[in-house]
Design a protein around this motif. Structure first.
Motif, mmCIF file in Angstrom:
data_model
loop_
_atom_site.group_PDB
_atom_site.id
_atom_site.type_symbol
_atom_site.label_atom_id
_atom_site.label_comp_id
_atom_site.label_asym_id
_atom_site.label_seq_id
_atom_site.Cartn_x
_atom_site.Cartn_y
_atom_site.Cartn_z
ATOM 1 N N LYS A 192 -2.771 -9.477 4.385
ATOM 2 C CA LYS A 192 -3.761 -8.553 3.666
ATOM 3 C C LYS A 192 -4.845 -7.600 4.340
ATOM 4 C CE LYS A 192 -6.349 -8.505 -0.660
ATOM 5 N NZ LYS A 192 -7.029 -8.992 -1.664
ATOM 6 N N GLU A 193 -5.411 -8.357 5.334
ATOM 7 C CA GLU A 193 -6.313 -7.560 6.327
ATOM 8 C C GLU A 193 -5.420 -6.420 6.921
ATOM 9 O OE1 GLU A 193 -8.683 -9.586 8.891
ATOM 10 O OE2 GLU A 193 -9.560 -10.744 7.169
ATOM 11 N N LEU A 194 -4.390 -6.864 7.616
ATOM 12 C CA LEU A 194 -3.545 -5.893 8.316
ATOM 13 C C LEU A 194 -2.997 -4.578 7.526
ATOM 14 C CD1 LEU A 194 -1.424 -8.090 10.553
ATOM 15 C CD2 LEU A 194 -3.276 -6.579 11.370
ATOM 16 N N ILE A 195 -2.902 -4.819 6.358
ATOM 17 C CA ILE A 195 -2.340 -3.667 5.321
ATOM 18 C C ILE A 195 -3.664 -2.713 5.013
ATOM 19 C CG2 ILE A 195 -1.804 -3.328 3.023
ATOM 20 C CD1 ILE A 195 0.672 -3.801 4.827
ATOM 21 N N GLN B 10 -6.316 -2.439 6.989
ATOM 22 C CA GLN B 10 -6.628 -1.439 8.203
ATOM 23 C C GLN B 10 -5.814 -0.488 8.437
ATOM 24 O OE1 GLN B 10 -6.898 -4.532 11.187
ATOM 25 N NE2 GLN B 10 -8.553 -5.371 10.423
ATOM 26 N N ALA B 11 -4.390 -0.884 7.995
ATOM 27 C CA ALA B 11 -3.295 0.406 8.238
ATOM 28 C C ALA B 11 -3.783 1.508 7.319
ATOM 29 C CB ALA B 11 -2.045 -0.188 8.056
ATOM 30 N N GLY B 12 -4.459 1.311 6.150
ATOM 31 C CA GLY B 12 -4.792 2.295 5.340
ATOM 32 C C GLY B 12 -5.519 3.462 5.695
ATOM 33 N N LEU B 13 -6.162 3.064 7.003
ATOM 34 C CA LEU B 13 -7.035 4.024 7.414
ATOM 35 C C LEU B 13 -6.436 5.040 8.453
ATOM 36 C CD1 LEU B 13 -9.666 1.560 8.849
ATOM 37 C CD2 LEU B 13 -9.809 3.088 6.724
ATOM 38 N N ASP B 14 -5.137 4.650 8.723
ATOM 39 C CA ASP B 14 -4.257 5.649 9.388
ATOM 40 C C ASP B 14 -3.742 6.785 8.553
ATOM 41 O OD1 ASP B 14 -2.507 6.911 11.227
ATOM 42 O OD2 ASP B 14 -1.391 5.140 11.405
ATOM 43 N N PRO B 15 -4.161 8.083 8.907
ATOM 44 C CA PRO B 15 -3.636 9.270 8.170
ATOM 45 C C PRO B 15 -2.158 9.390 8.116
ATOM 46 C CG PRO B 15 -4.390 10.009 10.416
ATOM 47 C CD PRO B 15 -4.617 8.574 10.372
ATOM 48 N N VAL B 16 -1.370 9.012 9.095
ATOM 49 C CA VAL B 16 0.117 8.903 9.033
ATOM 50 C C VAL B 16 0.606 7.672 8.491
ATOM 51 C CG1 VAL B 16 2.168 9.381 10.111
ATOM 52 C CG2 VAL B 16 0.204 10.441 10.744
ATOM 53 N N GLN B 17 1.064 7.589 7.271
ATOM 54 C CA GLN B 17 1.379 6.456 6.401
ATOM 55 C C GLN B 17 2.944 6.718 5.927
ATOM 56 O OE1 GLN B 17 -1.348 5.577 3.416
ATOM 57 N NE2 GLN B 17 -3.034 5.268 4.882
ATOM 58 N N LEU C 257 -0.168 -1.506 -0.714
ATOM 59 C CA LEU C 257 -1.759 -1.565 -0.683
ATOM 60 C C LEU C 257 -2.067 -1.911 -2.079
ATOM 61 C CD1 LEU C 257 -4.128 -1.374 1.086
ATOM 62 C CD2 LEU C 257 -4.484 0.999 0.340
ATOM 63 N N ARG C 258 -1.692 -1.653 -3.178
ATOM 64 C CA ARG C 258 -2.020 -1.542 -4.611
ATOM 65 C C ARG C 258 -1.690 -3.064 -4.848
ATOM 66 N NH1 ARG C 258 0.154 -2.250 -9.021
ATOM 67 N NH2 ARG C 258 2.469 -1.860 -8.358
ATOM 68 N N GLN C 259 -0.403 -3.375 -4.405
ATOM 69 C CA GLN C 259 0.148 -4.892 -4.751
ATOM 70 C C GLN C 259 -1.025 -6.078 -4.168
ATOM 71 O OE1 GLN C 259 4.086 -5.626 -4.173
ATOM 72 N NE2 GLN C 259 4.830 -3.843 -5.215
ATOM 73 N N TYR C 260 -1.300 -5.763 -2.908
ATOM 74 C CA TYR C 260 -2.166 -6.779 -2.259
ATOM 75 C C TYR C 260 -3.569 -6.583 -2.769
ATOM 76 C CZ TYR C 260 0.889 -8.117 1.575
ATOM 77 O OH TYR C 260 1.705 -8.586 2.338
ATOM 78 N N SER C 261 -3.901 -5.310 -3.392
ATOM 79 C CA SER C 261 -5.242 -5.451 -4.077
ATOM 80 C C SER C 261 -5.445 -6.342 -5.302
ATOM 81 C CB SER C 261 -5.768 -3.881 -4.341
ATOM 82 O OG SER C 261 -4.866 -3.505 -5.560
ATOM 83 N N GLN C 262 -4.160 -6.682 -5.917
ATOM 84 C CA GLN C 262 -4.121 -7.630 -6.983
ATOM 85 C C GLN C 262 -4.222 -9.095 -6.679
ATOM 86 O OE1 GLN C 262 -0.695 -6.535 -9.243
ATOM 87 N NE2 GLN C 262 -1.664 -4.388 -9.892
ATOM 88 N N ALA D 239 -11.259 -15.995 9.512
ATOM 89 C CA ALA D 239 -10.453 -15.201 8.380
ATOM 90 C C ALA D 239 -11.351 -15.259 7.062
ATOM 91 C CB ALA D 239 -9.005 -15.567 8.445
ATOM 92 N N MET D 240 -12.063 -16.486 7.019
ATOM 93 C CA MET D 240 -12.525 -16.760 5.602
ATOM 94 C C MET D 240 -13.818 -16.629 5.356
ATOM 95 S SD MET D 240 -10.465 -20.361 5.114
ATOM 96 C CE MET D 240 -11.580 -20.912 3.772
#
Length: 457
Positions: free
Chosen positions: A328-331, A333-340, A348-353, A390-391
């Motif tokens: 979940k953390e890796l997902i 962090q990948a959201g900061l990459d402009p190229v997705q 990202l939406r599913q992990y936010s739930q 991680a916790m």
């Protein structure tokens, strides 16, 4: 065979000549050539020429193999026909080298071949040829070991009829598994074959399309613990890194079956395989993780963790939780990459739930995971340290007030520092212990930073 030995004498020779006589010998129809035997022993008075006849069975003459350089001939030595022989007027010795025609075709291969031929005993060659003929005669008289071509074609045609594709094999195995005549031993063998096949992504998806998942889940509900164990292994192998099968497994009720099996009294081996299947089902699948949390999955795991006195299941449980937190953390962090990639926003939406960390704190995992540090296994300690780090976003307050945890970190750091020094003295690799010390230091730094922040308030 006839040999002519030539003797040259006299002190005043106006001209010198060399008489070469061809030596014809046949070695079992394979070794034919001509030799000239030169005798340099001087006689008395005038030039003499003596002709003697020598039987080729009396012995083997030393044959000089000439090359492109002049070399000295010793008394009684023979040279191949066509060689160039001369008398050295300065030394009085006879010398030999290849003739002009031989020089044109002289190669290293020829030298090696002629060298090997020159040392062959004629009697030995005759015996070898005789043995070859005897072996050939025995082979001719023996019955043939080769089968007729028509018979081979017939066998191949029959074999072709027995060839099955993976799809056909799985269909046959499922039919046998579902048959009322199949014994427990036969079903166990079928599950083992299926587990081998479903490691291939396409086979796992085909098995689902055939309705194989329902049979596997039935096996997990069996009263035979061997069938339960192997059914869980097949399920885990089928869903591992296979999103299509993961979706069908969750929709088919696999998650509920796995959690129920963990919540009931089962042998240790069964629970190990069920944890494996559960970890494969949840990995990189936020939809299944959300359902896992909503069905009380963390509570079931916490009870299993407390009941596992031996610590065998504890490491597996903590590793699974750490993997879920990390992905979940890796997902994020990948959201900061402009190229997705286009699907990233949906992931990202599913992990936010998935509110994993918050529920870990509510279920008491902030105090459960530190217990794994009491293990004597380095691997268990390493996995516990990684999970604790991680916790930290939700557990730092409890870490700070947990005297047992703080004492364990100090003791472990001292222990691993001593191990590193011992490894250095012995000249052995220290990277693993160094990595554990770095994990301890990172956790201690986070706890101290929290203390500073609290004092600042």
């Amino acid at each position: 065979m006839r040999l002519i030995f030539c003797c040259f004498g006299g002190a005043n020779l106006s001209c010198l000549f060399l008489v070469l006589l061809q030596l014809h010998c046949s070695l079992s129809q394979k070794f034919e050539g001509a030799l000239t035997v030169v005798n340099t022993e001087g006689g008395g008075g005038a030039d003499e020429e003596e002709e003697v006849t020598v039987d080729d069975d009396d012995g083997v003459f030393e044959v000089v193999q000439p090359n492109e350089q002049w070399q000295t001939l010793k008394p009684g030595q023979a040279v191949p026909a066509g060689s160039h022989v001369r008398l050295n007027l300065q030394t009085g010795e006879r010398e030999v080298r290849l003739g002009e025609e031989q020089l044109k075709y002289w190669t290293q291969q020829h030298r090696e071949e002629e060298k090997s031929w020159s040392s062959i005993d004629p009697d030995e060659v005759k015996r070898a040829m005789k043995k070859i003929k005897e072996d050939q005669s025995s082979q001719d008289s023996a019955p043939s070991a080769f089968r007729p071509l028509d018979e081979l074609k017939k066998d191949m045609a029959e074999l072709d009829l027995l060839v099955e594709t993976d799809v056909q094999i799985m269909r046959r195995l499922l039919d046998q598994f579902n048959s009322s005549n199949s014994t427990a031993e036969q079903k166990l063998s079928i599950l083992q074959e299926l587990e081998y096949l479903v490691h291939q992504v396409d086979n796992a998806q085909t098995l689902c399309a055939m309705g194989g998942l329902s049979f596997i889940l039935q096996g997990m509900n069996s009263s035979d613990v061997r069938l339960q164990e192997n059914s869980a292994l097949v399920l885990g192998s089928a869903v591992a890194s296979n999103p299509v099968v993961q979706v069908q497994a969750v929709e088919g009720g696999a998650l509920q079956t796995l959690l129920t099996t963990l919540a009931t009294t089962q042998p240790l081996n069964v629970k190990k395989k069920v944890l494996f299947a559960l970890a494969c089902l949840l990995r990189h699948f936020p939809y299944a993780q959300r359902h896992f949390l909503s069905h009380g999955g963390l509570q079931i795991l916490s009870e299993l963790f407390r009941a596992d006195a031996g610590g065998i299941l504890r490491t597996r449980i903590v590793t699974m939780l750490y993997d879920m937190i990390s992905e979940k953390e890796l997902i994020s962090q990948a959201g900061l990459d402009p190229v997705q990639d286009p699907a990233h926003a949906e992931r990202l939406r599913q992990y936010s739930q998935v509110s994993l960390q918050e529920e870990l704190m509510e279920e008491g995992w902030c105090s459960l995971v530190p217990q794994l540090l009491q293990s004597t296994e380095h691997d268990c300690r390493e996995k516990a340290l990684r999970a604790l780090l991680a916790m930290t976003p939700v557990c730092l307050d409890q870490y700070r007030s947990d005297d047992a945890l703080l004492g364990s970190l100090l003791a472990l750091r001292l222990q691993y520092s001593e191990l590193i020094q011992s490894e250095i003295i012995l000249g052995e690799e220290t990277s693993y212990f160094t990595e554990i010390v770095e994990l301890i230091d990172s956790l201690q730094v986070k706890v101290k930073d929290q203390d500073v922040l609290l004092k600042g308030k």
